[in-house]
Write an enzyme that holds these catalytic residues in place. Structure first.
Site, short mmCIF file in Angstrom:
data_model
loop_
_atom_site.label_atom_id
_atom_site.label_comp_id
_atom_site.label_asym_id
_atom_site.label_seq_id
_atom_site.Cartn_x
_atom_site.Cartn_y
_atom_site.Cartn_z
N ASP A 60 -44.53 8.91 19.43
CA ASP A 60 -45.18 7.78 18.66
C ASP A 60 -44.03 7.24 17.45
OD1 ASP A 60 -46.81 5.78 18.10
OD2 ASP A 60 -48.50 6.85 18.21
N HIS A 114 -39.83 -0.49 16.48
CA HIS A 114 -41.09 0.10 15.99
C HIS A 114 -41.44 1.50 16.69
CE1 HIS A 114 -42.50 -3.07 13.59
NE2 HIS A 114 -41.73 -3.83 14.18
P1 ADP Z 1 -49.58 1.24 18.65
O1 ADP Z 1 -48.75 0.17 17.72
O2 ADP Z 1 -48.57 2.02 19.75
O3 ADP Z 1 -50.56 0.51 19.47
P2 ADP Z 1 -50.51 2.32 16.29
O4 ADP Z 1 -51.46 3.44 16.02
O5 ADP Z 1 -49.34 2.32 15.37
O6 ADP Z 1 -50.02 2.35 17.92
O7 ADP Z 1 -51.14 0.85 15.85
C1 ADP Z 1 -52.18 0.70 16.43
C2 ADP Z 1 -53.01 -0.56 15.94
O8 ADP Z 1 -54.00 -0.98 16.69
C3 ADP Z 1 -53.84 0.02 14.56
O9 ADP Z 1 -53.85 -0.94 13.43
C4 ADP Z 1 -55.21 0.10 15.00
O10 ADP Z 1 -56.32 -0.04 14.06
C5 ADP Z 1 -55.25 -0.91 16.05
N1 ADP Z 1 -56.18 -0.72 17.18
C6 ADP Z 1 -56.09 0.32 18.13
N2 ADP Z 1 -57.19 0.56 18.81
C7 ADP Z 1 -57.97 -0.19 18.50
C8 ADP Z 1 -59.33 -0.73 18.94
N3 ADP Z 1 -59.91 -0.29 19.97
N4 ADP Z 1 -59.98 -1.89 18.22
C9 ADP Z 1 -59.20 -2.42 17.12
N5 ADP Z 1 -58.12 -2.17 16.65
C10 ADP Z 1 -57.55 -1.01 17.41
#
Ligand code: ADP
Length: 467
Positions: free
Chosen positions: A358, A154
């Site tokens: 990312d 991922h």
């Molecule tokens: P990573 O997998 O590196 O954290 P991504 O952007 O691919 O980054 O995925 C992050 C996921 O986590 C998304 O589905 C996002 O909605 C969720 N997310 C990130 N921050 C929050 C938050 N503060 N509250 C709820 N969900 C969150």
């Protein structure tokens, strides 16, 4: 293929009905096909036996392996998140190598491999998720497992130069070569992977597109992950985001949503927003940055530092621009329920996504899915996020350049309705089409694909017959 599907992921939902994109997709795939989901039990034990704990589930099996505090320190916080994570996110300077990390990481993978080998049938297809289990296929092969094993990484495949910082560089490549299929997020990841094998003198490209390393042949493919876009779009209309935020009619919101991680480019984002405020003329409207960033992996030193840096930056920017009735940066440290998040995306004029590196970035896709197609906001997206390869209609920025971010914010806020609609329509089509179910089907389709013997195979078996 007639065997079961076995999915291995670090995190496994404990309840019956999981929430969140990836776990839902895996849940759906397993519900449809049946099979087995294996993951780490969240509760740490004093001594880890080699027995799985059965978890409640419907329609397919779920099993958890137990981890000790030492596993947590050396495998999860250690090698996975203090070595592989920074390495793959182009931050070799943040590598923290302790002598216990590598043996702990390998030992956990070997333990899980022994446990899986005891229950796997020769026809079973094993699908491994992410950087927590890179040595798993090699360890399973050692245990005599011969069936198809796939990996989906991922996070980004590391840059060749960064890999030089890994003492186990050669082994790292051998880990990948033990899989039958390596799924990566982007074409750029595939290019980096192939180039790394080539420059290490390890890989040979075959006519059918597979990579051959020693006797093993495997596919390296770009299979970009998506989100459950339809569900997300529906959720975005369930609440009124403006009243959740208690917004005044003259206030516009720019939204940032991330785990608090150094790869997300948060200091640069705050600086970019600060520059935008500096260059804005005083007018009727007020533009605030709503940054939602719950801390993660706080036991890793690099994560504590980023928190301090952001607090000081937001303090400075707010100090310079706050007025009696308005604070420019609203910084929330908590996770937010998904339906609230969707509603907040929908009322935000700009989705500001500025990672330095990312694998994909699902927030960019969620922001697009949540918009009102009649009056959509604008996605400002880092060109170094995996998502940028599919989302060219966003305003693509250089996340290292605060002025570039400031200009994109200004452009997004001033963008005419027609251009916003056009860009959003193209982005939404992609997000809906390339959703998480399509991703899951594509990965499993490749993993299941019957392989006809190639010219090289024929030559090899001929050579074996004559010796
Ligand atoms: P990573 O997998 O590196 O954290 P991504 O952007 O691919 O980054 O995925 C992050 C996921 O986590 C998304 O589905 C996002 O909605 C969720 N997310 C990130 N921050 C929050 C938050 N503060 N509250 C709820 N969900 C969150």
């Amino acid at each position: 293929m007639t065997g079961r599907l076995i999915v291995v992921s670090n995190r496994i939902p404990m309840g019956d009905v999981p929430s969140g994109g990836l776990v839902v997709a895996i849940h759906e795939a397993l519900s449809e096909r049946g099979g087995l989901w294996i993951g780490a039990h969240p509760d740490v034990v004093d001594e880890a036996t080699e027995e799985f704990a059965d978890l409640p589930s419907n329609g397919y099996e779920k099993k958890a392996f137990r981890i000790t505090e030492e596993d947590h320190q050396t495998h999860y916080l250690g090698y996975a998140n203090s070595v592989l994570w920074p390495l793959c996110h182009h931050r070799a300077d943040l590598l923290a190598m302790e002598p216990s990390y590598f043996p702990g990481y390998v030992a956990l993978n070997e333990r899980v491999a022994r446990m899986i080998a005891r229950i796997a049938e020769p026809e079973d297809m094993i699908w491994v998720q992410d950087y927590h289990f890179l040595p798993l296929a090699q360890a399973l092969r050692k245990e005599g497992v011969t069936g198809r094993i796939g990996l989906f990484l991922h996070i980004p495949f590391p840059h060749a130069g960064d890999l030089d910082a890994l003492s186990e560089r050669e082994l790292f490549l051998d880990w990948f070569a033990a899989f039958d299929m390596v799924g990566l997020q982007t074409q750029a990841d595939v290019a980096r992977c192939l180039e790394t094998f080539r420059s290490a003198g390890k890989g040979e490209m075959m006519l059918d597109g597979r990579l051959k390393v020693g006797k093993r042949k495997f596919d390296v493919l770009s299979l970009p992950i998506g989100i459950d876009a339809e569900r997300f779009a529906e959720m975005a209309t369930e609440h009124d985001g403006r009243s959740l935020l208690n917004l005044s009619p003259r206030e516009d919101i720019i939204i940032g949503v991330d785990r608090l991680d150094y790869s997300k480019g948060l200091p640069g984002r705050f600086r970019g927003f600060g520059r935008f405020l500096d260059m804005s003329e005083e007018g009727d409207r007020r533009v605030s940055l709503l940054q939602i960033a719950p801390p993660t992996r706080e036991d890793v030193a690099a994560y504590a530092e980023i928190r301090d840096e952001l607090e000081s930056l937001s303090g400075k920017i707010n100090g310079a621009h706050t007025e009696l009735d308005w604070t420019p940066i609203r910084y929330i440290h908590r996770p937010v329920p998904r339906d609230t998040l969707a509603a907040l995306y929908r009322v935000s004029r700009i989705g500001l996504v500025t990672p330095l590196a990312d694998g994909m970035n699902l927030v960019a896709k969620e922001y697009v899915a949540a918009q009102d197609p009649e009056d959509p906001g604008v996605l400002v997206l880092s060109r170094t996020a995996g998502a940028a390869e599919q989302m060219e209609e966003a305003l693509l920025i250089n996340p290292y350049d605060a002025d570039d971010i400031a200009r994109a914010i200004a452009r997004g806020l001033a963008m005419p309705l027609e251009e916003r609609r056009e860009r959003h329509k193209a982005l939404l089509e992609g997000v809906m089409r390339d959703n998480v179910s399509a991703w899951c089907e594509a990965c499993l389709g490749w993993l299941e694909r019957p392989r006809r013997p190639t010219h090289e195979d024929a030559q090899q078996s001929q050579a074996q017959e004559t010796t």
